[in-house]
Design a protein around this motif. Structure first.
Motif, PDB file in Angstrom:
ATOM      1  N   TRP A 222       2.001 -14.551   3.193  1.00  0.00           N
ATOM      2  CA  TRP A 222       0.747 -13.738   3.052  1.00  0.00           C
ATOM      3  C   TRP A 222       1.518 -12.175   3.210  1.00  0.00           C
ATOM      4  CZ3 TRP A 222      -3.664 -15.437   1.608  1.00  0.00           C
ATOM      5  CH2 TRP A 222      -4.042 -16.789   1.782  1.00  0.00           C
ATOM      6  N   LYS A 223       1.311 -11.258   2.092  1.00  0.00           N
ATOM      7  CA  LYS A 223       2.015 -10.185   2.118  1.00  0.00           C
ATOM      8  C   LYS A 223       1.022  -8.844   2.004  1.00  0.00           C
ATOM      9  CE  LYS A 223       6.178  -9.715   1.746  1.00  0.00           C
ATOM     10  NZ  LYS A 223       7.347 -10.078   2.172  1.00  0.00           N
ATOM     11  N   ASP A 224       1.431  -7.748   2.136  1.00  0.00           N
ATOM     12  CA  ASP A 224       0.703  -6.512   1.511  1.00  0.00           C
ATOM     13  C   ASP A 224       0.874  -5.962   0.270  1.00  0.00           C
ATOM     14  OD1 ASP A 224       3.404  -5.853   1.833  1.00  0.00           O
ATOM     15  OD2 ASP A 224       2.894  -4.091   3.127  1.00  0.00           O
ATOM     16  N   VAL A 225       1.344  -6.971  -0.698  1.00  0.00           N
ATOM     17  CA  VAL A 225       1.475  -6.974  -2.135  1.00  0.00           C
ATOM     18  C   VAL A 225       0.793  -8.092  -2.948  1.00  0.00           C
ATOM     19  CG1 VAL A 225       3.571  -5.546  -2.431  1.00  0.00           C
ATOM     20  CG2 VAL A 225       3.627  -7.818  -1.972  1.00  0.00           C
ATOM     21  N   PRO A 226      -0.004  -7.996  -3.893  1.00  0.00           N
ATOM     22  CA  PRO A 226      -0.517  -8.795  -4.603  1.00  0.00           C
ATOM     23  C   PRO A 226       0.067 -10.198  -5.099  1.00  0.00           C
ATOM     24  CG  PRO A 226      -0.332  -6.951  -6.042  1.00  0.00           C
ATOM     25  CD  PRO A 226       0.086  -6.585  -4.781  1.00  0.00           C
ATOM     26  N   GLY A 227       1.254 -10.103  -4.854  1.00  0.00           N
ATOM     27  CA  GLY A 227       2.257 -11.144  -5.344  1.00  0.00           C
ATOM     28  C   GLY A 227       3.663 -10.818  -5.386  1.00  0.00           C
ATOM     29  N   GLN A 282      -4.748  -8.845   1.988  1.00  0.00           N
ATOM     30  CA  GLN A 282      -6.085  -8.163   1.695  1.00  0.00           C
ATOM     31  C   GLN A 282      -6.944  -8.831   0.816  1.00  0.00           C
ATOM     32  OE1 GLN A 282      -3.033  -6.031   1.092  1.00  0.00           O
ATOM     33  NE2 GLN A 282      -3.299  -4.375   2.599  1.00  0.00           N
ATOM     34  N   SER A 283      -6.456  -9.414  -0.325  1.00  0.00           N
ATOM     35  CA  SER A 283      -7.352 -10.277  -1.328  1.00  0.00           C
ATOM     36  C   SER A 283      -6.983 -11.730  -1.116  1.00  0.00           C
ATOM     37  CB  SER A 283      -7.438  -9.744  -2.491  1.00  0.00           C
ATOM     38  OG  SER A 283      -6.673  -8.481  -2.595  1.00  0.00           O
ATOM     39  N   GLU A 285      -8.263 -14.344  -1.836  1.00  0.00           N
ATOM     40  CA  GLU A 285      -8.808 -15.289  -2.994  1.00  0.00           C
ATOM     41  C   GLU A 285      -7.972 -15.327  -4.365  1.00  0.00           C
ATOM     42  OE1 GLU A 285     -11.178 -13.606  -0.838  1.00  0.00           O
ATOM     43  OE2 GLU A 285     -11.867 -15.669  -0.220  1.00  0.00           O
ATOM     44  N   GLU A 286      -7.226 -14.067  -4.330  1.00  0.00           N
ATOM     45  CA  GLU A 286      -6.699 -14.093  -5.637  1.00  0.00           C
ATOM     46  C   GLU A 286      -5.299 -14.771  -5.759  1.00  0.00           C
ATOM     47  OE1 GLU A 286      -6.428 -10.054  -7.423  1.00  0.00           O
ATOM     48  OE2 GLU A 286      -8.521 -10.644  -7.076  1.00  0.00           O
ATOM     49  N   ALA A 287      -4.943 -15.418  -6.873  1.00  0.00           N
ATOM     50  CA  ALA A 287      -3.961 -16.260  -7.022  1.00  0.00           C
ATOM     51  C   ALA A 287      -2.476 -15.896  -6.449  1.00  0.00           C
ATOM     52  CB  ALA A 287      -3.923 -16.782  -8.507  1.00  0.00           C
ATOM     53  N   GLY A 288      -1.898 -14.930  -6.371  1.00  0.00           N
ATOM     54  CA  GLY A 288      -0.983 -14.493  -6.070  1.00  0.00           C
ATOM     55  C   GLY A 288       0.159 -14.883  -7.057  1.00  0.00           C
ATOM     56  N   SER A 289       1.422 -15.199  -6.467  1.00  0.00           N
ATOM     57  CA  SER A 289       2.461 -15.854  -7.423  1.00  0.00           C
ATOM     58  C   SER A 289       3.059 -17.021  -6.838  1.00  0.00           C
ATOM     59  CB  SER A 289       3.736 -14.885  -7.221  1.00  0.00           C
ATOM     60  OG  SER A 289       3.215 -13.492  -7.678  1.00  0.00           O
TER      61      SER A 289
END
Ligand code: ASP
Ligand code: MG
Length: 418
Positions: A222-227, A282-283, A285-289
């Motif tokens: 779990w990171k502070d970037v979307p993926g 932060q999100s 639910e998003e798929a990430g990488s």
């Protein structure tokens, strides 16, 4: 069973700790091993404390207090009840640290470091474990120093896989029969009665160790970037998320300096085919990488990595003789001896150029090289690496820069620039 890893930025204050419980709501009644790093920049502060106290610097007293105040402030914001048991656990850890602080003289620095610096993770996991318990996520806190068994290479300890497998399987099985969630520390291990660390940013690797041994279905970092981004958003404002990439590509990117996943993380996962997800805390639910075995998506967009603080060293023979195998043998031996990793190299008839990180060890290396060769060097350079490059990306990244050295393969271009 899943392994989650929360890094320093995802546990930096009371709000981020609360956020962990929000994420866990999506994984109700599932078995989780939660690996946590030290809060925010605590490891840096502990490194400083270790150095200061090793040299008997008085400043270490105020730094100790700063670290203590920070953790108590976060805990006070999370636990309004004044005599909540978390405070006694924190107090106990700080007392142990205080006792350790006087022991620097009796041991080598690296060993001393490994006794003190793990407290960042011990403290953060106490806070998180108690908080999750109160939030309805009953969990068991385990001490990773008794689970990840290593040798005694302090500060970059090597994992003893067989011994770790025995204890992790032996202890986590019974723990999981009592509770769905286990909270433990990243980055740290144990050798006999002493603590060890796996190297800075090693918590990702810890997550991979647990996942491998427990045959996890997946790891989520779990990171502070979307993926997994194709470039560091610190330097680029038009970054793109890579939805899928392979284990191999990830290792290559880490080798060239991408910081998102610790390079040691990949092998234990690849060996068991365990996918690694990088997702935004932060999100959630998003798929990430996802990082997995499939290589088919690797070449979709160029990835850019910039290494700063580079030094380009050019080594040439004094007598105009070729830089051939015997010279190279000697040169590589000296790089290994001084532990200066080579980021890029190129040779011509009478000279050999190497790009390396600027570290204090470089001075010793250069002066020893000068015994046999003529050595020139250039500091304050950047090493730009582009994987899956195209002309446009190269142009964008090198526009106003002097290129001092360039190397291209079919997949990768690397340039040393001013
Ligand atoms: N806390 C350790 C560090 O900052 C380990 C980690 O964050 O992965 O290096
Ligand atoms: Mg960290």
């Amino acid at each position: 069973m899943r392994v989650f890893k929360f890094g320093g930025a995802s546990v930096k204050d009371a709000e981020s700790v609360r956020n962990i419980s929000l994420i866990l709501h999506n994984y109700r009644n599932q078995k989780l091993v939660i690996i946590v790093s030290a809060m925010n920049k605590t490891t840096n502060a502990l490194e400083k404390l270790t150095e200061d106290s090793f040299e008997n610097d008085r400043a270490s007293g105020s730094l100790f207090k700063e670290i203590k105040d920070y953790h108590f402030q976060v805990a006070q914001a999370l636990f309004p009840e004044q005599n909540h048991p978390v405070f006694a656990s924190l107090e106990k850890l700080f007392m142990e640290m205080d006792l350790l602080l006087g022991t620097g003289e009796k041991q080598e620095f690296d060993q001393y470091y490994d006794q003190l610096v793990p407290y960042g993770e011990l403290l953060s996991t106490q806070i998180i474990s108690w908080f999750l318990n109160d939030a309805g996520f009953q969990n068991i806190w385990l001490d990773a120093r008794k689970l990840v068994i290593t040798d005694n290479t302090y500060r970059s300890a090597k994992v003893n896989w067989e011994a770790s497998r025995d204890v992790i399987a032996g202890k986590l099985g019974p723990a999981f029969s009592k509770s769905n969630i286990i909270v433990t520390q990243g980055f740290i291990g144990g050798h006999g009665s002493l603590s060890t660390t796996l190297g800075r940013e090693g918590s990702d690797f810890s997550a991979a160790i647990f996942a491998n041994i427990l045959d996890a279905r997946e790891v989520i970092v779990w990171k502070d970037v979307p993926g997994y981004l194709n470039a560091d958003p610190m330097y680029f404002d038009d970054t793109v998320k890579l939805d899928r990439l392979s284990y191999t590509e990830t290792i290559e990117l880490a080798f060239y300096g991408a910081k998102i996943i610790h390079p040691k993380t990949i092998r234990p996962l690849k060996n068991k085919g365990i996918p690694l997800y990088v997702k935004s805390f932060q999100s959630p639910e998003e798929a990430g990488s996802v990082i997995h075995a499939d290589i088919s998506s690797d070449a979709t967009v160029p990835s850019c990595i910039i290494k700063q603080e580079q030094v380009l060293i050019s080594i040439s023979s004094r007598d105009f003789s070729f830089i051939a195998e015997d010279h190279l043998h000697l040169i590589f031996g000296l790089f290994a001896k001084h532990r200066c990793g080579i980021n890029l190299m190129q040779n011509s008839a009478i000279s050999f150029s190497v790009c390396v990180d600027n570290t204090p060890r470089l001075n010793g290396l250069i002066s020893e090289l000068q015994n046999d060769f003529s050595v020139k060097y250039n500091k304050d350079l950047h090493l730009i690496t582009i994987r899956h490059y195209d002309a446009d990306t190269i142009r964008k990244l090198t526009k106003n820069n002097d290129i001092l050295l360039e190397q291209r393969s079919r997949v990768t271009v690397q340039m040393v620039v001013k």
